[in-house]
Design a protein around this motif. Sequence first.
Motif, PDB file in Angstrom:
ATOM      1  N   ILE A  59       8.506 -10.020  11.198  1.00  0.00           N
ATOM      2  CA  ILE A  59       9.918  -9.853  10.860  1.00  0.00           C
ATOM      3  C   ILE A  59      10.254 -10.771   9.690  1.00  0.00           C
ATOM      4  O   ILE A  59       9.856 -11.934   9.666  1.00  0.00           O
ATOM      5  N   GLY A  60      10.954 -10.230   8.704  1.00  0.00           N
ATOM      6  CA  GLY A  60      11.331 -11.003   7.525  1.00  0.00           C
ATOM      7  C   GLY A  60      10.417 -10.795   6.334  1.00  0.00           C
ATOM      8  O   GLY A  60      10.743 -11.224   5.230  1.00  0.00           O
ATOM      9  N   ASP A  61       9.273 -10.146   6.527  1.00  0.00           N
ATOM     10  CA  ASP A  61       8.363  -9.883   5.413  1.00  0.00           C
ATOM     11  C   ASP A  61       8.982  -8.863   4.462  1.00  0.00           C
ATOM     12  O   ASP A  61       9.605  -7.894   4.892  1.00  0.00           O
ATOM     13  N   GLU A  62       8.782  -9.086   3.165  1.00  0.00           N
ATOM     14  CA  GLU A  62       9.260  -8.139   2.164  1.00  0.00           C
ATOM     15  C   GLU A  62       8.134  -7.156   1.864  1.00  0.00           C
ATOM     16  O   GLU A  62       7.008  -7.563   1.571  1.00  0.00           O
ATOM     17  N   VAL A  63       8.431  -5.860   1.969  1.00  0.00           N
ATOM     18  CA  VAL A  63       7.400  -4.832   1.804  1.00  0.00           C
ATOM     19  C   VAL A  63       7.905  -3.713   0.904  1.00  0.00           C
ATOM     20  O   VAL A  63       9.104  -3.557   0.691  1.00  0.00           O
ATOM     21  N   LYS A  64       6.951  -2.940   0.390  1.00  0.00           N
ATOM     22  CA  LYS A  64       7.261  -1.703  -0.319  1.00  0.00           C
ATOM     23  C   LYS A  64       6.851  -0.558   0.587  1.00  0.00           C
ATOM     24  O   LYS A  64       5.793  -0.607   1.222  1.00  0.00           O
ATOM     25  N   ILE A  65       7.686   0.476   0.635  1.00  0.00           N
ATOM     26  CA  ILE A  65       7.349   1.656   1.419  1.00  0.00           C
ATOM     27  C   ILE A  65       7.338   2.870   0.495  1.00  0.00           C
ATOM     28  O   ILE A  65       8.096   2.932  -0.469  1.00  0.00           O
ATOM     29  N   MET A  66       6.442   3.811   0.800  1.00  0.00           N
ATOM     30  CA  MET A  66       6.298   5.006  -0.022  1.00  0.00           C
ATOM     31  C   MET A  66       6.507   6.245   0.838  1.00  0.00           C
ATOM     32  O   MET A  66       6.074   6.291   1.989  1.00  0.00           O
ATOM     33  N   GLU A  67       7.154   7.219   0.262  1.00  0.00           N
ATOM     34  CA  GLU A  67       7.404   8.477   0.949  1.00  0.00           C
ATOM     35  C   GLU A  67       6.078   9.180   1.235  1.00  0.00           C
ATOM     36  O   GLU A  67       5.154   9.138   0.424  1.00  0.00           O
ATOM     37  N   THR A  68       5.987   9.819   2.400  1.00  0.00           N
ATOM     38  CA  THR A  68       4.768  10.525   2.770  1.00  0.00           C
ATOM     39  C   THR A  68       5.123  11.726   3.644  1.00  0.00           C
ATOM     40  O   THR A  68       6.300  11.963   3.927  1.00  0.00           O
ATOM     41  N   ARG A  69       4.114  12.451   4.070  1.00  0.00           N
ATOM     42  CA  ARG A  69       4.367  13.607   4.935  1.00  0.00           C
ATOM     43  C   ARG A  69       4.922  13.119   6.273  1.00  0.00           C
ATOM     44  O   ARG A  69       4.717  11.969   6.647  1.00  0.00           O
ATOM     45  N   PRO A  70       5.610  13.967   7.018  1.00  0.00           N
ATOM     46  CA  PRO A  70       6.118  13.543   8.323  1.00  0.00           C
ATOM     47  C   PRO A  70       4.980  13.147   9.260  1.00  0.00           C
ATOM     48  O   PRO A  70       4.047  13.906   9.481  1.00  0.00           O
ATOM     49  N   LEU A  71       5.072  11.930   9.795  1.00  0.00           N
ATOM     50  CA  LEU A  71       4.052  11.431  10.713  1.00  0.00           C
ATOM     51  C   LEU A  71       4.509  11.542  12.163  1.00  0.00           C
ATOM     52  O   LEU A  71       3.689  11.542  13.074  1.00  0.00           O
TER      53      LEU A  71
END
Length: 81
Positions: A59-71
């Motif tokens: 909790i608190g980590d800075e991350v990048k997220i990328m769009e992907t197919r529905p999982l």
Amino acid sequence: MQQEERGSRKVKKGIVVSNKMQKTVVVKVERTFAHPQYGKIVTRGKKYYAHNESGDLQIGDEVKIMETRPLSKLKRWRVVA
């Protein structure tokens, strides 16, 4: 046969707010914009469920997220970094 270029996927930056699920984290992404009528800078946030294969985020980590197919029903994003 040549490989066709796939459309660019959206990438967002946010902070991990929950890591209680297996291989899933909840990432809060905040955006700022000027109010259309009053001009005040307003901050709004949205939570995204993202796939995290390694399971090492806290909790608190800075991350990048990328769009992907529905999982799953709610997961349409995956953690990049």
